[in-house]
Design a protein around this motif. Sequence first.
Motif, mmCIF file in Angstrom:
data_model
loop_
_atom_site.group_PDB
_atom_site.id
_atom_site.type_symbol
_atom_site.label_atom_id
_atom_site.label_comp_id
_atom_site.label_asym_id
_atom_site.label_seq_id
_atom_site.Cartn_x
_atom_site.Cartn_y
_atom_site.Cartn_z
ATOM 1 N N LEU A 148 31.700 39.057 36.161
ATOM 2 C CA LEU A 148 31.681 37.957 35.186
ATOM 3 C C LEU A 148 30.257 37.535 34.851
ATOM 4 O O LEU A 148 29.984 37.089 33.731
ATOM 5 C CB LEU A 148 32.451 36.757 35.743
ATOM 6 C CG LEU A 148 33.984 36.813 35.654
ATOM 7 C CD1 LEU A 148 34.605 35.701 36.488
ATOM 8 C CD2 LEU A 148 34.434 36.701 34.202
ATOM 9 N N LYS A 149 29.346 37.693 35.817
ATOM 10 C CA LYS A 149 27.935 37.342 35.591
ATOM 11 C C LYS A 149 27.185 38.433 34.844
ATOM 12 O O LYS A 149 25.969 38.340 34.654
ATOM 13 C CB LYS A 149 27.254 37.099 36.942
ATOM 14 C CG LYS A 149 27.803 35.900 37.710
ATOM 15 C CD LYS A 149 27.404 34.570 37.111
ATOM 16 C CE LYS A 149 25.951 34.287 37.384
ATOM 17 N NZ LYS A 149 25.549 32.949 36.891
ATOM 18 N N CYS A 202 50.950 39.142 42.247
ATOM 19 C CA CYS A 202 51.034 39.544 40.831
ATOM 20 C C CYS A 202 49.666 39.781 40.190
ATOM 21 O O CYS A 202 49.518 40.679 39.352
ATOM 22 C CB CYS A 202 51.796 38.486 40.035
ATOM 23 S SG CYS A 202 53.558 38.427 40.409
ATOM 24 N N ILE A 203 48.657 39.000 40.578
ATOM 25 C CA ILE A 203 47.346 39.139 39.935
ATOM 26 C C ILE A 203 46.718 40.512 40.231
ATOM 27 O O ILE A 203 46.266 41.201 39.294
ATOM 28 C CB ILE A 203 46.415 37.982 40.353
ATOM 29 C CG1 ILE A 203 46.935 36.665 39.748
ATOM 30 C CG2 ILE A 203 44.979 38.244 39.881
ATOM 31 C CD1 ILE A 203 46.195 35.441 40.228
ATOM 32 N N PRO A 204 46.673 40.962 41.474
ATOM 33 C CA PRO A 204 46.171 42.329 41.706
ATOM 34 C C PRO A 204 47.025 43.397 41.028
ATOM 35 O O PRO A 204 46.499 44.436 40.614
ATOM 36 C CB PRO A 204 46.221 42.473 43.235
ATOM 37 C CG PRO A 204 46.182 41.096 43.753
ATOM 38 C CD PRO A 204 46.926 40.266 42.755
ATOM 39 N N LEU A 205 48.325 43.142 40.907
ATOM 40 C CA LEU A 205 49.193 44.098 40.214
ATOM 41 C C LEU A 205 48.795 44.219 38.751
ATOM 42 O O LEU A 205 48.796 45.326 38.188
ATOM 43 C CB LEU A 205 50.653 43.661 40.336
ATOM 44 C CG LEU A 205 51.681 44.563 39.631
ATOM 45 C CD1 LEU A 205 51.628 45.984 40.203
ATOM 46 C CD2 LEU A 205 53.082 43.973 39.768
ATOM 47 N N LEU A 206 48.414 43.116 38.134
ATOM 48 C CA LEU A 206 47.946 43.154 36.745
ATOM 49 C C LEU A 206 46.673 43.993 36.632
ATOM 50 O O LEU A 206 46.489 44.714 35.652
ATOM 51 C CB LEU A 206 47.689 41.733 36.228
ATOM 52 C CG LEU A 206 48.923 40.874 35.970
ATOM 53 C CD1 LEU A 206 48.496 39.460 35.577
ATOM 54 C CD2 LEU A 206 49.786 41.494 34.869
ATOM 55 N N TYR A 207 45.798 43.877 37.641
ATOM 56 C CA TYR A 207 44.577 44.703 37.637
ATOM 57 C C TYR A 207 44.943 46.181 37.698
ATOM 58 O O TYR A 207 44.381 47.004 36.972
ATOM 59 C CB TYR A 207 43.684 44.329 38.814
ATOM 60 C CG TYR A 207 42.544 45.293 39.044
ATOM 61 C CD1 TYR A 207 41.342 45.141 38.371
ATOM 62 C CD2 TYR A 207 42.681 46.369 39.923
ATOM 63 C CE1 TYR A 207 40.288 46.035 38.566
ATOM 64 C CE2 TYR A 207 41.647 47.257 40.131
ATOM 65 C CZ TYR A 207 40.453 47.094 39.454
ATOM 66 O OH TYR A 207 39.428 47.977 39.635
ATOM 67 N N TYR A 209 37.945 45.334 31.830
ATOM 68 C CA TYR A 209 37.929 44.165 32.694
ATOM 69 C C TYR A 209 37.959 42.903 31.836
ATOM 70 O O TYR A 209 36.928 42.260 31.611
ATOM 71 C CB TYR A 209 36.676 44.156 33.585
ATOM 72 C CG TYR A 209 36.528 45.388 34.448
ATOM 73 C CD1 TYR A 209 37.283 45.544 35.599
ATOM 74 C CD2 TYR A 209 35.637 46.399 34.100
ATOM 75 C CE1 TYR A 209 37.160 46.680 36.394
ATOM 76 C CE2 TYR A 209 35.507 47.536 34.892
ATOM 77 C CZ TYR A 209 36.272 47.665 36.029
ATOM 78 O OH TYR A 209 36.156 48.785 36.822
ATOM 79 N N PRO A 210 39.129 42.519 31.324
ATOM 80 C CA PRO A 210 39.225 41.300 30.519
ATOM 81 C C PRO A 210 38.731 40.092 31.305
ATOM 82 O O PRO A 210 38.950 39.995 32.525
ATOM 83 C CB PRO A 210 40.724 41.186 30.216
ATOM 84 C CG PRO A 210 41.283 42.543 30.455
ATOM 85 C CD PRO A 210 40.433 43.174 31.509
ATOM 86 N N LYS A 211 38.108 39.167 30.615
ATOM 87 C CA LYS A 211 37.548 37.999 31.288
ATOM 88 C C LYS A 211 38.620 37.198 32.006
ATOM 89 O O LYS A 211 38.421 36.724 33.127
ATOM 90 C CB LYS A 211 36.809 37.124 30.270
ATOM 91 C CG LYS A 211 36.063 35.961 30.904
ATOM 92 C CD LYS A 211 35.262 35.185 29.876
ATOM 93 C CE LYS A 211 34.508 34.036 30.548
ATOM 94 N NZ LYS A 211 33.703 33.265 29.572
ATOM 95 N N ALA A 267 41.133 35.370 37.019
ATOM 96 C CA ALA A 267 42.315 35.305 37.880
ATOM 97 C C ALA A 267 42.024 35.927 39.250
ATOM 98 O O ALA A 267 42.413 35.380 40.293
ATOM 99 C CB ALA A 267 43.490 36.015 37.211
ATOM 100 N N LEU A 268 41.315 37.066 39.258
ATOM 101 C CA LEU A 268 40.962 37.704 40.525
ATOM 102 C C LEU A 268 40.010 36.832 41.342
ATOM 103 O O LEU A 268 40.050 36.836 42.575
ATOM 104 C CB LEU A 268 40.321 39.069 40.270
ATOM 105 C CG LEU A 268 41.271 40.163 39.782
ATOM 106 C CD1 LEU A 268 40.487 41.383 39.303
ATOM 107 C CD2 LEU A 268 42.242 40.570 40.897
ATOM 108 N N LEU A 269 39.167 36.086 40.644
ATOM 109 C CA LEU A 269 38.247 35.168 41.314
ATOM 110 C C LEU A 269 39.017 34.098 42.096
ATOM 111 O O LEU A 269 38.552 33.603 43.133
ATOM 112 C CB LEU A 269 37.328 34.513 40.282
ATOM 113 C CG LEU A 269 36.264 33.534 40.781
ATOM 114 C CD1 LEU A 269 35.304 34.231 41.740
ATOM 115 C CD2 LEU A 269 35.500 32.944 39.603
#
Length: 445
Positions: A208-209, A334-339, A351-353, A358-360
Amino acid sequence: MSALDPVILSRLLTGITLFVHIIFASIGVGIPLMIALAEWRGVRTGDPHYTLLARRWARGFVITVAVGVVTGTSIGLQLSLLWPTFMRVAGQAIALPLFLETFAFFIEAIFLGIYLYTWERFRGKYTHLLLLIPVAVASSASAIFITTVNAFMNQPQGFALVNGIMTDINPLVAMFNPATPTKVSHVLASSYTLSAGVLAGIAAYSLLKGKNHAYFKKALKLTTVCTFVFALGTVLIGDASGKFLAKYQPEKLAAAEWHFDTMSEAPFVYGGYMDKNGDIKYALEIPYALSILAGNSPSTVVKGLNDYPEDLRPPLSIHYIFDLKITTGVLILCIPLLYILRKWLPGRKPYPKWLLLALLLVGPMAMVAIELGWMFAEVGRQPWILRGYMKVSEAATTSGSVGWMLVMFIVLYLVLCLSAIRVLSKLFRNKDALEEIRQLGIEGA
């Protein structure tokens, strides 16, 4: 301070200590496994990025271990000072796992020191990695042994209680009680999930940075996939834990679900609130789900709270703890599954923001889930400290000095946590990953 109820103060101090310790302890269990996975991948593929990941994670791990030792020692001290009656009665039954936990920590500390100071000292490319195996095994063993103590408090066995004194004690039977399998496996899986989630959040933050180096992308992939695998295991073990509660602690499951009447085809109650008349309002009821959770069948009979005296019922507030724990667990899965499925998600960027954001959050959510899990375990056991044998009110100290202990330990924990955050932040800010990559001459874009 002396005018306050020492039982309440003892519960508060022990709760705060566990609240702080469980995060550092969970990281201490999971990070060695993540370091081992990173170094193993680096050795197997010859990719120096993964080796650098292992090096950097190991540096931070040392700081968390130091804080975990202090808070863990505090728990041992408080068991004797705050709960003297419990220790006098149950001390011999739990002495073996407490000793084994200390022994496991010694092994972990010894091999961790050797591991940290022997980078690039061996000709064999796997030799250094092998030094980490005792660290990972011992850290998990430490969690196993200490969790058996908590399991014993939930399902005490392996002794005979005569005139308030335990006799004919079998420490192995006490350790391997019916609560041990689900509690131990859940603690391990959730610790691994937390550690992988925290590391995934660090990698996501770096991306993100604007740090788009391959190092961070590989770090994100390794940690996120691990988070998903561990989270899936945690959810499956959670299902087994529900079946354990239905069989061995039905009053806790009933309180968590506001389930009052014994019945089959019991619904799962999510959310809502209970009015003064005991009616449940605005809750989501999933038909048959509680019976299925309890026994894999809609026809499973689930005991209700009305089968138990009011003074032996857990507090109904654990319903919200239970619901929040389930919610965070689903999100962490669910969040890692989306990745993993991101190639099929809308949007052109790999890598959508929103996904990185969400991963953060996965790491903090995993911390919340672990805290909620321990709150559910401890509050849901009330009014017992040793289920069926000794109540919390009977086990606590009568000393009037607990209030001052509470203040001192709160100050200690604040200093420890703030110091750990500051040291970790300064450690990695002063030696940035990209700077190390340039110094080591590692290529990658």
